[in-house]
Design a protein around this motif. Structure first.
Motif, mmCIF file in Angstrom:
data_model
loop_
_atom_site.group_PDB
_atom_site.id
_atom_site.type_symbol
_atom_site.label_atom_id
_atom_site.label_comp_id
_atom_site.label_asym_id
_atom_site.label_seq_id
_atom_site.Cartn_x
_atom_site.Cartn_y
_atom_site.Cartn_z
ATOM 1 N N ASP A 12 5.017 -14.011 4.603
ATOM 2 C CA ASP A 12 4.386 -12.863 3.941
ATOM 3 C C ASP A 12 3.929 -11.931 5.051
ATOM 4 O O ASP A 12 2.931 -12.202 5.730
ATOM 5 C CB ASP A 12 3.213 -13.346 3.091
ATOM 6 N N VAL A 13 4.674 -10.838 5.271
ATOM 7 C CA VAL A 13 4.414 -9.981 6.426
ATOM 8 C C VAL A 13 3.042 -9.328 6.332
ATOM 9 O O VAL A 13 2.226 -9.414 7.268
ATOM 10 C CB VAL A 13 5.515 -8.911 6.567
ATOM 11 N N GLU A 14 2.760 -8.644 5.217
ATOM 12 C CA GLU A 14 1.472 -7.966 5.071
ATOM 13 C C GLU A 14 0.320 -8.966 5.037
ATOM 14 O O GLU A 14 -0.759 -8.709 5.567
ATOM 15 C CB GLU A 14 1.454 -7.088 3.817
ATOM 16 N N GLY A 15 0.544 -10.103 4.397
ATOM 17 C CA GLY A 15 -0.506 -11.113 4.324
ATOM 18 C C GLY A 15 -0.660 -11.934 5.583
ATOM 19 O O GLY A 15 -1.542 -12.789 5.667
ATOM 20 N N LYS A 16 0.213 -11.703 6.573
ATOM 21 C CA LYS A 16 0.179 -12.430 7.857
ATOM 22 C C LYS A 16 0.106 -13.932 7.623
ATOM 23 O O LYS A 16 -0.743 -14.641 8.175
ATOM 24 C CB LYS A 16 -0.995 -11.956 8.710
ATOM 25 N N LEU A 22 13.219 -9.675 2.442
ATOM 26 C CA LEU A 22 13.041 -9.386 1.021
ATOM 27 C C LEU A 22 11.901 -8.385 0.826
ATOM 28 O O LEU A 22 10.948 -8.341 1.616
ATOM 29 C CB LEU A 22 12.736 -10.677 0.262
ATOM 30 N N PHE A 23 12.013 -7.599 -0.260
ATOM 31 C CA PHE A 23 11.010 -6.560 -0.542
ATOM 32 C C PHE A 23 10.615 -6.628 -2.011
ATOM 33 O O PHE A 23 11.471 -6.746 -2.892
ATOM 34 C CB PHE A 23 11.573 -5.178 -0.229
ATOM 35 N N ALA A 24 9.312 -6.545 -2.269
ATOM 36 C CA ALA A 24 8.792 -6.453 -3.635
ATOM 37 C C ALA A 24 8.784 -4.993 -4.076
ATOM 38 O O ALA A 24 8.905 -4.077 -3.260
ATOM 39 C CB ALA A 24 7.383 -7.042 -3.705
ATOM 40 N N ALA A 25 8.620 -4.775 -5.379
ATOM 41 C CA ALA A 25 8.637 -3.413 -5.914
ATOM 42 C C ALA A 25 7.511 -2.557 -5.342
ATOM 43 O O ALA A 25 7.642 -1.334 -5.221
ATOM 44 C CB ALA A 25 8.545 -3.457 -7.440
ATOM 45 N N ASP A 26 6.397 -3.192 -4.962
ATOM 46 C CA ASP A 26 5.262 -2.437 -4.408
ATOM 47 C C ASP A 26 5.379 -2.230 -2.902
ATOM 48 O O ASP A 26 4.446 -1.738 -2.264
ATOM 49 C CB ASP A 26 3.943 -3.137 -4.748
ATOM 50 N N GLY A 27 6.519 -2.617 -2.315
ATOM 51 C CA GLY A 27 6.751 -2.375 -0.892
ATOM 52 C C GLY A 27 6.401 -3.532 0.021
ATOM 53 O O GLY A 27 6.664 -3.467 1.230
ATOM 54 N N ARG A 28 5.783 -4.578 -0.513
ATOM 55 C CA ARG A 28 5.459 -5.723 0.333
ATOM 56 C C ARG A 28 6.725 -6.353 0.898
ATOM 57 O O ARG A 28 7.744 -6.441 0.215
ATOM 58 C CB ARG A 28 4.659 -6.761 -0.447
ATOM 59 N N ARG A 29 6.645 -6.828 2.147
ATOM 60 C CA ARG A 29 7.798 -7.396 2.842
ATOM 61 C C ARG A 29 7.635 -8.905 2.999
ATOM 62 O O ARG A 29 6.547 -9.403 3.302
ATOM 63 C CB ARG A 29 7.961 -6.754 4.217
ATOM 64 N N PHE A 30 8.763 -9.596 2.846
ATOM 65 C CA PHE A 30 8.787 -11.049 2.986
ATOM 66 C C PHE A 30 10.040 -11.465 3.766
ATOM 67 O O PHE A 30 11.048 -10.761 3.783
ATOM 68 C CB PHE A 30 8.798 -11.732 1.618
#
Length: 320
Positions: A158-162, A115-123
């Motif tokens: 939460d990929v970016e948030g590790k 999944l992807f948020a509008a700001d590019g964050r990946r989940f």
């Protein structure tokens, strides 16, 4: 006594014949396990052993056939009622096969996705429902009697948030705390739910215990066609024919909705992958578990690697 092996696909292997001679292999509940424990065999020999009694010339053929018939009747002996086994060709039908199959002892629905948020964050996420049959026809007439247990697992990455969070629920079906409809796709475990309405599948699950406070509310559209695993939808997992399941996947399901972390709602889009499986007997005594790895490439290729592990840590030949 074994006199010869002549397998049409692999030809004659006299080295295997010599190793197997004088062993009443097929009379054992799991002849392959016996050989692994008592005398190492090359993988091609093990495959030849599993070719079936019709391709082996052995003494006591009637005993062999009766031994295998007993294995096919094991559900009656163990559960007191007839339970189906995955031994017949599966003609995939979305409406029928997404619904529950209560005549089989175990089944699962596993949804996972990127999944992807509008700001590019990946989940990433997974919502997995497992129904495990305990007693096909409980003797106790009470609604509290346990026919099935439902184990449901929810996970979000939460990929970016590790960060990775997960939760699990276990409930019985008799008092309606959990269940699966045999008529259509409707699964529930307390307030966690999967439900299909026309071509849209809705997933809802959230957990607020122990400070986790995360969840999903997603809508999945029909993606690519169903893909059957194994031979015509029968995935053989072991030496005995009874140890098999009906197993298929549906990749690339367009997905949109909301994901929550720490109580904050995030709108997301992406794709999901469904793994659907039902059967009655899976692993044999020499097998300890399995690993599944799926990957989707940018060129549209979808891949699955399925490994069955033996108790000694090696890879079983029935892996795909």
């Amino acid at each position: 006594m074994l006199r010869s092996i002549d397998h049409p696909a692999r030809g004659r292997d006299r080295g295997c014949v010599a190793l197997l001679r004088d062993r009443r292999l097929a009379l054992l509940p799991d002849g392959r396990q016996f050989l692994q424990q008592h005398e190492p065999l090359r993988p091609e020999c093990l495959r030849l052993v599993g070719a079936g009694v019709a391709e082996l010339e052995v003494e006591h053929r009637d005993e062999v056939l009766e031994a295998r018939a007993r294995e096919r009747r094991f559900a009656v002996e163990r559960h007191g009622a007839r339970i189906e086994a995955a031994q017949h060709r599966l003609h995939l039908d979305v409406a029928r096969d997404q619904a529950s199959h209560p005549d089989y002892r175990v089944e699962q629905w596993a949804y996972s996705g990127n999944l992807f948020a509008a700001d590019g964050r990946r989940f990433g996420y997974q919502l997995k429902f497992v129904r495990a049959g305990v007693s096909f026809k409980p003797e106790n007439p009470s609604r509290w009697a346990v026919r099935d247990l439902f184990v449901t697992q929810l996970a979000v990455t939460d990929v970016e948030g590790k960060r990775f969070v997960s939760a699990e629920r276990i409930n019985r079906s008799g008092i309606n705390w959990a269940g699966a409809s045999p008529d259509d796709l409707h699964l529930w475990n307390d307030d966690w739910e999967v439900r299909q309405d026309k071509n849209t599948v809705t997933l809802r699950a959230a957990d607020e215990e122990n400070g986790r406070n995360f969840g999903i509310e997603l809508s999945l559209e029909q993606g690519r066609s169903l893909v059957a695993h194994g031979e015509e939808g029968v995935f053989q997992k072991g030496f005995l024919p009874i140890n098999a399941s009906h197993f298929y996947s549906q990749p690339r399901m367009p997905t949109h909705g909301f994901l929550s972390l720490d109580g904050k709602q995030i709108e997301v889009t992406g794709t999901s992958w469904l793994d659907r499986e039902f059967g009655t007997s899976f692993l044999e005594e020499a097998q300890s578990g399995w690993d599944v790895f799926t990957i989707q490439l940018d060129d549209g290729t979808d891949l699955m690697i399925y490994q069955i592990r033996l108790a000694d840590g090696t890879r079983d030949e029935y892996s795909i």
